[in-house]
Enzyme design. Structure first.
Site, PDB file in Angstrom:
ATOM      1  CG  HIS A 174      -0.343   0.197   2.458  1.00 29.23           C
ATOM      2  ND1 HIS A 174       0.041  -0.641   3.456  1.00 29.23           N
ATOM      3  CD2 HIS A 174       0.171   1.468   2.970  1.00 29.23           C
ATOM      4  CE1 HIS A 174       0.423  -0.079   4.434  1.00 29.23           C
ATOM      5  NE2 HIS A 174       0.449   1.124   4.299  1.00 29.23           N
ATOM      6  CG  ASP A 239     -11.996  -9.969  -0.390  1.00 30.27           C
ATOM      7  OD1 ASP A 239     -12.292  -9.814  -1.608  1.00 30.27           O
ATOM      8  OD2 ASP A 239     -11.835 -10.925   0.188  1.00 30.27           O
ATOM      9  CB  SER A 315       2.814   1.295   6.761  1.00 31.68           C
ATOM     10  OG  SER A 315       1.702   1.591   7.490  1.00 31.68           O
TER      11      SER A 315
END
EC number: 3.4.21.-
Length: 382
Positions: A174, A239, A315
């Site tokens: 991401h 998901d 992250s």
């Protein structure tokens, strides 16, 4: 005291039965040996040039928690191949899609995740500090420039990465791709290495030994190409996507630093003290490398749930542990996961929040290792 000899004999018999000596050194947490699968390219397709209009997300949120992930079925062989196929982005903006084959695939390799309908629809304030802030800012070049802290690097998109080879950086998907398109700035993606900043222009290899660094600065290296698994591109954070929130960056030139190898993530109960460690460039401490460690609270096949204090910017940090490597008779740190983001989860009807790391499973290890080495024969030891 009469019972002591009998107790000693019992201990000796137990040691003989377990084939260990009563005088052996204390047990050491040892890197397990795995029978690893092979992930190999089968075909490559040219794709249209990439778009770079996604906004950088420095964290990923999902409401599908441990029970949601544990309760979903395993993927079929064809689904697993689809998720592990990958997209490669080159510095000129061109991109390709590579479809893979999987060999020696056991029943436990990979899980497809569903959405927990009971956990969706909530809007809560994200809290990534748990009680007392347990993070440590690392200061001083003697620490920042030495292993293991020197393996942490900063991405120009704002995330963290970890050196895993001479020219390769592991990070979160991401940080460069939002699941649909590439993040702004990815076409000219750079990786920053902390270096001493000297006064009066001194510094570098030709500086005198008397020159003292004023503070640290970033030296940047351009990225040559990136690899992102299709499991991330086709999914989303609610998901299966979070299971595949990892990416590999190849630099245009070697970084000349010690790197940390990747390894297959052992079960949480086999981790030393049940703890994990990682360092990153949290946004609330600009310019500082921040180290933390904490216990693993829960796990699924693909994810580690923990409450390590973290802020956006961390992250992509490599999650690592230090364990005993029996063949070489030495301690070794390995990256076993990638810090991804934050989750609010319904646990027995009450909200619970976690920070989440993507585990390096045997299949992911085979894929990432092949990206690095280009030869599956060099990827047989996890």
């Amino acid at each position: 005291m009469a019972g002591i000899p009998g107790l000693f004999i019992l201990l000796v018999l137990l040691c003989v039965f377990m084939q260990v000596s009563p005088y052996t050194v204390p047990w050491k947490p040892t890197w397990p040996a795995y029978r690893l699968p092979v992930v190999l390219p089968q075909s490559t397709l040219n794709l249209a040039k990439a778009d770079f209009d996604a906004k950088a997300k420095l964290e990923v949120s999902s409401s599908c928690g441990p029970q949601c992930h544990k309760g979903t079925p395993l993927p079929t062989y064809e689904e697993a191949k689809q998720y592990l196929s990958y997209e490669t982005l080159y510095a000129n903006g061109s991109r390709t899609e590579t479809r893979v084959g999987i060999y020696i695939l056991s029943n436990g390799e990979g899980r497809a995740r569903g959405r927990d309908s009971e956990a969706t629809g909530r809007s809560r304030r994200k809290r990534q500090i748990y009680g007392y802030d347990g993070r440590f800012s690392i200061f001083g070049k003697d620490f920042l420039l030495n292993y293991p802290f020197s393996t942490s690097v900063k991405l120009s998109t704002g995330c963290t990465g970890t050196l895993v080879a001479e020219k390769h950086v592991l990070t979160a998907a991401h940080c460069i791709h939002d699941g649909k398109t590439y993040v702004k700035g990815t076409q000219k993606l750079r990786v920053g290495f902390l270096k001493p900043k000297y006064k009066d222009g001194a510094g570098g290899d030709n500086s005198s030994s008397s020159a003292m660094p004023d503070k640290m600065k970033f030296q940047w290296i351009r990225v040559k190409r990136t690899h992102v698994p299709k499991g991330w591109i086709k999914g989303n954070a609610n998901d299966i996507g979070m299971d595949y929130d990892y990416a590999l960056l190849e630099l245009k030139k070697p970084h000349k630093r010690q790197f940390m190898k990747i390894g297959v993530s052992p079960p949480a109960k086999q981790l030393p003290g049940g703890r994990i460690h990682f360092s990153g460039y949290d946004n609330d401490r600009p310019g500082n490398l921040v180290y933390r460690f904490c216990d693993v609270k829960d796990e699924t096949y693909d994810l580690l749930y923990q409450q390590c204090d973290a802020q956006p910017g961390a992250s992509g940090s490599g999650v690592y542990v230090r364990m005993w490597k029996r063949p070489q008779q030495k301690w070794e740190r390995k990256i076993i996961g990638i810090f991804s983001g934050h989750q609010w989860v319904d646990m027995n009807g009450s909200p619970q929040d976690f920070n989440v790391a993507v585990r390096i499973t045997p299949l992911k290890y085979a894929q990432i290792c092949y990206w690095i080495k280009g030869n599956y024969l060099d990827c047989r030891e996890g």
